[in-house]
Design a protein around this motif. Structure first.
Motif, PDB file in Angstrom:
ATOM      1  N   ALA A   1      28.790  20.480 -14.841  1.00 60.66           N
ATOM      2  CA  ALA A   1      29.367  20.082 -14.320  1.00 60.66           C
ATOM      3  C   ALA A   1      30.314  21.145 -13.061  1.00 60.66           C
ATOM      4  O   ALA A   1      29.951  20.204 -11.950  1.00 60.66           O
ATOM      5  N   THR A   2      29.707  22.246 -13.566  1.00 58.74           N
ATOM      6  CA  THR A   2      30.873  22.763 -12.152  1.00 58.74           C
ATOM      7  C   THR A   2      29.715  23.675 -11.567  1.00 58.74           C
ATOM      8  O   THR A   2      29.267  24.430 -10.761  1.00 58.74           O
ATOM      9  N   HIS A   3      28.493  24.274 -12.357  1.00 56.64           N
ATOM     10  CA  HIS A   3      27.482  25.306 -11.847  1.00 56.64           C
ATOM     11  C   HIS A   3      26.484  24.331 -11.398  1.00 56.64           C
ATOM     12  O   HIS A   3      25.255  24.965 -10.978  1.00 56.64           O
ATOM     13  N   LEU A   4      25.740  23.067 -11.998  1.00 54.43           N
ATOM     14  CA  LEU A   4      24.110  22.781 -12.117  1.00 54.43           C
ATOM     15  C   LEU A   4      25.132  21.887 -11.199  1.00 54.43           C
ATOM     16  O   LEU A   4      23.278  21.475 -10.338  1.00 54.43           O
ATOM     17  N   TYR A   5      25.713  21.027 -10.340  1.00 53.10           N
ATOM     18  CA  TYR A   5      26.057  20.430  -9.293  1.00 53.10           C
ATOM     19  C   TYR A   5      26.686  19.766  -8.386  1.00 53.10           C
ATOM     20  O   TYR A   5      27.661  20.280  -8.994  1.00 53.10           O
ATOM     21  N   ASN A   6      26.253  20.133  -7.535  1.00 46.29           N
ATOM     22  CA  ASN A   6      27.726  19.526  -6.331  1.00 46.29           C
ATOM     23  C   ASN A   6      28.664  18.322  -6.748  1.00 46.29           C
ATOM     24  O   ASN A   6      27.302  16.484  -6.898  1.00 46.29           O
ATOM     25  N   ILE A   7      29.686  18.048  -6.964  1.00 48.13           N
ATOM     26  CA  ILE A   7      29.943  17.086  -7.515  1.00 48.13           C
ATOM     27  C   ILE A   7      31.592  17.338  -6.631  1.00 48.13           C
ATOM     28  O   ILE A   7      32.468  18.429  -6.654  1.00 48.13           O
ATOM     29  N   THR A   8      31.920  16.497  -5.881  1.00 52.57           N
ATOM     30  CA  THR A   8      32.712  16.109  -4.681  1.00 52.57           C
ATOM     31  C   THR A   8      34.493  16.923  -5.891  1.00 52.57           C
ATOM     32  O   THR A   8      35.439  17.021  -5.604  1.00 52.57           O
ATOM     33  N   HIS A   9      34.296  15.735  -6.237  1.00 53.27           N
ATOM     34  CA  HIS A   9      35.647  15.391  -7.470  1.00 53.27           C
ATOM     35  C   HIS A   9      35.520  15.093  -8.555  1.00 53.27           C
ATOM     36  O   HIS A   9      34.193  14.479  -8.905  1.00 53.27           O
ATOM     37  N   LEU A  10      36.061  16.406  -8.912  1.00 54.54           N
ATOM     38  CA  LEU A  10      35.603  17.241 -11.135  1.00 54.54           C
ATOM     39  C   LEU A  10      36.778  17.115 -11.966  1.00 54.54           C
ATOM     40  O   LEU A  10      38.144  17.185 -11.653  1.00 54.54           O
ATOM     41  N   ARG A  11      36.747  16.173 -13.013  1.00 54.78           N
ATOM     42  CA  ARG A  11      37.448  16.478 -14.112  1.00 54.78           C
ATOM     43  C   ARG A  11      36.969  15.993 -15.073  1.00 54.78           C
ATOM     44  O   ARG A  11      36.009  15.514 -15.429  1.00 54.78           O
ATOM     45  N   THR A  12      36.951  17.565 -16.254  1.00 48.30           N
ATOM     46  CA  THR A  12      36.503  17.364 -17.169  1.00 48.30           C
ATOM     47  C   THR A  12      37.890  17.869 -17.884  1.00 48.30           C
ATOM     48  O   THR A  12      38.725  18.674 -17.935  1.00 48.30           O
ATOM     49  N   GLN A  13      37.935  16.983 -19.389  1.00 52.48           N
ATOM     50  CA  GLN A  13      38.580  17.181 -20.604  1.00 52.48           C
ATOM     51  C   GLN A  13      38.369  16.876 -21.022  1.00 52.48           C
ATOM     52  O   GLN A  13      37.389  16.937 -22.051  1.00 52.48           O
ATOM     53  N   GLN A  14      38.189  18.472 -22.481  1.00 52.25           N
ATOM     54  CA  GLN A  14      37.685  18.674 -23.620  1.00 52.25           C
ATOM     55  C   GLN A  14      39.051  18.676 -24.750  1.00 52.25           C
ATOM     56  O   GLN A  14      39.189  19.632 -24.580  1.00 52.25           O
ATOM     57  N   PHE A  15      38.568  17.973 -25.550  1.00 55.27           N
ATOM     58  CA  PHE A  15      39.903  18.075 -26.962  1.00 55.27           C
ATOM     59  C   PHE A  15      39.202  18.622 -28.031  1.00 55.27           C
ATOM     60  O   PHE A  15      38.223  17.918 -28.698  1.00 55.27           O
ATOM     61  N   ARG A  16      39.697  19.880 -28.554  1.00 56.16           N
ATOM     62  CA  ARG A  16      38.493  19.981 -29.718  1.00 56.16           C
ATOM     63  C   ARG A  16      39.718  19.881 -30.730  1.00 56.16           C
ATOM     64  O   ARG A  16      40.677  20.496 -31.117  1.00 56.16           O
ATOM     65  N   VAL A  17      38.750  19.118 -31.786  1.00 51.58           N
ATOM     66  CA  VAL A  17      39.432  18.040 -32.642  1.00 51.58           C
ATOM     67  C   VAL A  17      39.244  19.065 -34.500  1.00 51.58           C
ATOM     68  O   VAL A  17      38.343  18.976 -34.552  1.00 51.58           O
ATOM     69  N   HIS A  18      40.365  19.162 -35.200  1.00 41.99           N
ATOM     70  CA  HIS A  18      39.705  19.957 -36.237  1.00 41.99           C
ATOM     71  C   HIS A  18      39.477  18.587 -37.431  1.00 41.99           C
ATOM     72  O   HIS A  18      40.622  18.037 -37.414  1.00 41.99           O
ATOM     73  N   THR A  19      38.662  18.410 -38.067  1.00 44.67           N
ATOM     74  CA  THR A  19      38.426  16.929 -38.755  1.00 44.67           C
ATOM     75  C   THR A  19      37.969  17.230 -40.886  1.00 44.67           C
ATOM     76  O   THR A  19      37.685  19.073 -40.295  1.00 44.67           O
ATOM     77  N   ASN A  20      37.784  16.953 -41.374  1.00 44.06           N
ATOM     78  CA  ASN A  20      37.604  17.026 -42.479  1.00 44.06           C
ATOM     79  C   ASN A  20      35.699  17.356 -42.887  1.00 44.06           C
ATOM     80  O   ASN A  20      35.393  16.883 -44.250  1.00 44.06           O
ATOM     81  N   ILE A  21      35.399  17.861 -41.850  1.00 46.93           N
ATOM     82  CA  ILE A  21      33.858  18.181 -42.497  1.00 46.93           C
ATOM     83  C   ILE A  21      34.039  19.187 -42.479  1.00 46.93           C
ATOM     84  O   ILE A  21      35.043  20.385 -42.194  1.00 46.93           O
ATOM     85  N   ALA A  22      32.522  19.668 -42.630  1.00 43.15           N
ATOM     86  CA  ALA A  22      31.587  21.210 -42.116  1.00 43.15           C
ATOM     87  C   ALA A  22      31.816  21.817 -41.582  1.00 43.15           C
ATOM     88  O   ALA A  22      32.130  21.521 -40.288  1.00 43.15           O
TER      89      ALA A  22
END
Lengths: 206, 757
Positions: B323-344
């Protein structure tokens, strides 16, 4: 809640546990069914320890006689008793082909046969194919076409190629795909493995 | 520097083809992988693993196991250092287990069967705890909590530029879609393995690692060792793909057992263990909203991503930088939630979220292009970043850098021509009768290369032979060969004179390891430096012997010559024997010197599929994988990497999802038969067509770029886009099963707004 794990592991009988548990019986049964094995070569339980059996195997042209646990798989025999570590273990469940060796002319998964079961047999491993100084044409082909990346599945790929070309010296590409489909390559160097098989076929014809 | 560049105007070794220098070892079975090594008196280890996805261990009794003849050491979480594994928040063993398969005790015995028997004699009492497997569920109030500070790992990672809400208001068309890549198996043919040997206070460890120095850092921390008292060796490694890029618990367990037993210990994972506990590819669910203008520009992109880290992470997950390095995008927002769960456990796999982001982003862009009636390729060409466009150098999204040496447009144009993009029918599923429908799709990817510190050492022996040592590894990427070719090119010594020592922390300077497209670009530059250092020393030694100035000398085919004078020359071996001392050169490179945030390595994939409308089967008829490869060092290796990486990426469209039972958290397919990695029959490798786009780097050695990860990225999006073009069925969740295709054909109505599950 105690002993949860014990119940877990003993409750679910894995194929492996089945193999190990039924080792002696399986060995005796298969030996009687195996054509070309003389009665005298049948693995017989020793007086001393019924869990051990003397196994006679010809590996890469050398005759070996060893007393091994009945549960010893062929790949364990090859890697641990004979210290021939070119044959790899990728899954130990007959699902990947890394342990492929040639037994009496057929490519087999050495992880899923017992040493006692194949006593009297003739085994070829990667070490018996060619040496670093005198490569087999199949090994030359795999080098020429770069038919590998990490190399962990390569011994098995090469042994399957050997069995394939022994039976079918001039396979089509589709024959080769079918007959090599028992060998996984996680690096997915399949295009080059296929080219290696076809090149090996040509080198062997020459 | 300018002079050096001139010297290399004609390349003799770099850019050629040829077999790997270790090919003979790999095809004769003489290459020693960790599991092939045996030490005198070595014990064999097994790990006791949790059957529960979340539990507290309230009682453990190992006395019966300890009493079993042949057992030499038993350890439990009580023996483990109370220190997280480097880069993770996992302790080597704990009294709280957070996924099915987490180890909490281990045994070393004279043989494996005894070790297995001993495991069954360990008595454990668990207090089972509620568990959660879905990352969004795990963030809801009242969800089972894995850690005292909750299930969210740190702050949500956010990139904001402009105002997406304003951007969507300004947009002529906005669509919102959800995409999901599940937890996917990403292991290699060689399962994790570690052998620990203590000699007094010194630990030597052989292990199957991509980054021996990261393992080294972990071991020195876990056992409070000096750097000198710890040596990690990963010579031959049977694949990694990211699962071995960080330290893992197996190494520490082996070392703890060896210490307690006073004997060397080998811990070799089984295939099942390897699948359950090997830092596999993380699940990502992406909520994507995109707005475009009628002039085909992208006005706004809003991405909300939930990354399922599983119980622990080897390295933190996330999305790539598309999103930041491949495409020209005027308005950009990314939110990444890194979540722990009970899998491997999870970790990066051939890109840190790049394949997942590529699937989401290149799918949603394809969707909106189709809705607008635009050619998806023209739409991408309109919006891809080109050299000179602004890119962020940091994590915030602020565009403070300028993109250089990125050949995305070259890849797109060459790939399209090779596949025949102009054959594409612009109306999905149109004009086709009969059960078989054909369609064409594409996707674009990018990544940088060369992060972190790198080092290498080159030594010229008295007979003129060369030993090159580096502490990154050759995991199948051919780095032994390509790094030697770089040194060979610099020195003018043929490859046949080279021996490499790979993956040894004692033999070589510090190096970050083999991951993230970095070995060739970073270690390669260190090798280049080390070789130049050697060459200057050779010239200094040879100059008086040849009665010349060092600057007048050159070396070719191991002969030092006075430039322009055919009479004055001397064999390297003679220079060395007269000198009487070996020559050692070293090189060290910092990540900042590799320019990874401004110089990028793109690729474009094009595919034609045939969909059987009666069975749902998708067959790939032709697949073109076009990648910017910088200056190829060895074209054979480049093509092998691109072919293999492409097929491995395409496997994700067919299978390899790890499935977990919602009732008890157990993995339902922890074996090859059920995970279904493709064989040569499942996937016809002949359909793969590679284009290596030569587009030199300003930073890599001789202009080389790292590229091992990139071919793995675009397969999912390219195939999904082609299936849509063939049938009008839009698939937003991988893998694409026949049932998914048939269900889509049955509905044949405008796409639902949410993903399945």
């Amino acid at each position: 809640m105690a002993d949860d794990d014990r119940e877990q592991s003993e409750g679910a009988v894995s194929r492996r546990a089945f193999l190990k548990g039924g080792a002696a019986a399986t060995g005796a049964l298969s030996a009687t069914l195996m054509p070309g094995v003389a009665e005298a070569q049948l693995p017989l339980a020793k007086d001393a320890d019924p869990r051990l059996t003397t196994v006679d195997l010809r590996v890469n042209g050398v005759a070996y006689r060893k007393e091994v646990p009945n549960s010893r798989t062929l790949v364990e025999f090859i890697r641990e008793d004979l210290k021939l570590t070119g044959t790899k273990v990728g899954c130990d469940r007959a699902m990947c082909g890394a342990c492929t060796v040639i037994l009496n002319g057929r490519n087999v998964y050495a992880c899923s046969m017992l040493a006692v079961e194949v006593s009297g047999g003739d085994v070829t491993t990667i070490e018996g194919l060619g040496t670093t100084d005198a490569l087999h044409p199949i090994q030359q082909a795999f080098i020429e076409k770069s038919g590998f990346q990490c190399g962990f599945c390569t011994s098995g790929q090469i042994m399957s190629t050997k069995a394939l070309l022994d039976k079918m010296p001039r396979p089509t590409e589709d024959d080769a795909r079918l007959l090599m489909s028992g060998n996984l390559c996680r690096c997915s160097a399949y295009k080059r493995i296929l080219e290696s098989v076809m090149t090996a076929s040509r080198l062997l014809q020459a | 520097m300018a002079q050096q560049q001139n010297q290399n105007a004609t390349l003799n070794v770099v850019g050629t083809r040829g077999p790997n220098i270790d090919a003979i070892a790999r095809v004769t079975g003489t290459a020693k992988y960790t599991g092939d090594i045996e030490l005198p008196g070595m014990l064999h280890a097994r790990v006791l693993r949790s059957p529960h996805p979340h539990a507290r261990i309230v009682g453990i009794d190992t006395s019966k196991a300890e009493a079993l003849p042949g057992v030499k050491a038993v350890i439990t979480y009580k023996d483990a250092p109370k220190l997280p594994i480097w880069g993770s928040r996992q302790f080597v063993m704990n009294d709280r287990v957070r996924f099915v398969g987490e180890g909490f005790a281990a045994v070393a015995a004279t043989d494996l069967e005894t070790a297995d028997r001993a495991l069954r004699l360990i008595q454990v009492q668990f207090e089972q705890l509620p568990f959660v497997m879905d990352p969004e569920e795990a963030l809801k109030p009242g969800a089972p909590q894995l850690f005292p500070d909750g299930n969210l790992e740190g702050q949500a990672r956010a990139v904001t530029r402009g105002s997406v809400e304003q951007g969507f208001k300004e947009s002529d068309r906005v669509i919102e879609r959800v995409y999901r890549c599940p937890t996917m198996w990403s292991g290699s043919m060689e399962p994790h393995a570690a052998i620990a040997l203590w000699e007094g206070a010194k630990l030597t460890m052989w292990c199957s690692a991509q980054s021996p120095n990261r393992v080294h850092m972990n071991m020195t921390q876990q056992f409070d060792l000096s750097d000198a008292n710890c040596r990690i060796i990963s010579s031959y490694v049977g694949g990694g793909f990211g699962t071995k890029s960080a330290p893992h618990v197996d190494e520490t367990i082996a070392a703890l057992l060896a210490k307690k037993a006073g004997r060397p210990v080998k811990l070799q994972y089984t295939r099942e263990e390897e699948i359950l506990d090997s830092n596999t590819r993380f699940e990502v669910k992406m909520y994507m909203r995109v707005g475009v203008m009628k002039d085909m520009s992208i006005r706004a992109l809003d991405v909300r991503a939930y990354i399922n880290q599983g119980a622990y992470h080897s390295r933190l997950g996330g999305l790539g930088n598309h999103a930041t390095h491949l495409y020209n995008i005027t308005h950009l927002r990314t939110q990444q939630f890194r979540v722990h769960t009970n899998i491997a456990n999870t970790g990066p796999t051939r890109g840190v979220g790049d394949p997942q982001e590529c699937f989401g982003l290149d799918s949603v862009l394809d969707e909106i292009a189709n809705e607008m009636g635009w050619d998806p390729m023209a739409f991408r060409l309109k919006n891809i970043k080109r050299n000179g466009d602004p890119v962020p150098r940091g994590q915030t999204g602020v565009e403070d850098g300028v993109l250089i040496n990125q050949g995305a447009e070259l890849c797109i144009n060459q790939g399209a021509a090779r596949l025949g993009w102009n054959r594409r029918n612009p109306t999905p599923g149109a004009g086709q009768s009969g059960p078989k429908a054909r369609g064409i799709g594409m996707a674009v990817t990018e990544r940088g290369g060369g992060a972190g510190l790198a080092g290498a050492e080159v030594k010229i022996n008295l007979d003129g032979s060369v030993v090159m040592s580096f502490a990154s590894t050759d995991i199948g990427t051919g780095s032994r060969t390509t790094l030697s070719m770089i040194a060979s090119e610099v020195l003018g010594v043929p490859l046949s004179k080279f021996l490499t020592v790979a993956g040894d922390t004692e033999a070589a300077p510090y190096d970050g390891g083999s991951q993230g497209n970095r070995t060739l670009q970073s270690t390669g530059r260190a090798v280049e430096q080390a070789a130049r250092d050697c060459l200057q020393q050779v010239f200094a030694a040879a100059a008086p012997l040849l009665k010349a100035m060092p600057a007048e000398l050159e070396m070719r085919d191991s002969v030092v010559r006075v430039r322009g004078d055919a009479q004055r020359m001397m064999a390297l071996s003679e220079v060395m024997s007269r000198r009487g001392r070996s020559i050692v050169g070293d090189g060290n490179v910092a990540g900042a010197q590799t320019g990874m945030n401004v110089e990028r390595t793109p690729g474009a994939h094009f595919v034609e599929v045939e969909v059987d409308r009666e069975t749902g089967k998708v067959r790939i008829l032709k697949y073109v994988s076009a990648h910017d490869v910088g200056q190829p060092i060895n074209l054979t290796i480049v093509e092998n990497q691109l072919e293999g990486g492409t097929i491995q990426g395409l496997a994700l469209t067919q299978a390899e999802e790890m499935r977990f039972d919602p009732r008890d958290g157990k993995c339902l397919n922890a074996n090859f038969l059920d995970l279904k990695p493709p064989t040569m029959m499942d996937f016809d490798p002949r359909v793969i067509d590679i284009i290596a786009v030569d587009n030199k780097s300003a930073f890599g050695p001789f202009g080389a770029k790292g590229l091992g990860e990139n071919p793995n990225h675009p397969g999912m999006a390219a195939v999904a886009n082609a299936i849509y073009n063939a049938t009008g069925v839009r698939l937003r969740e991988v893998p694409f099963t026949r049932a998914d295709v048939l269900q889509g054909l049955g509905q044949q109505r405008p796409a639902a707004q949410t993903a399945r599950g």
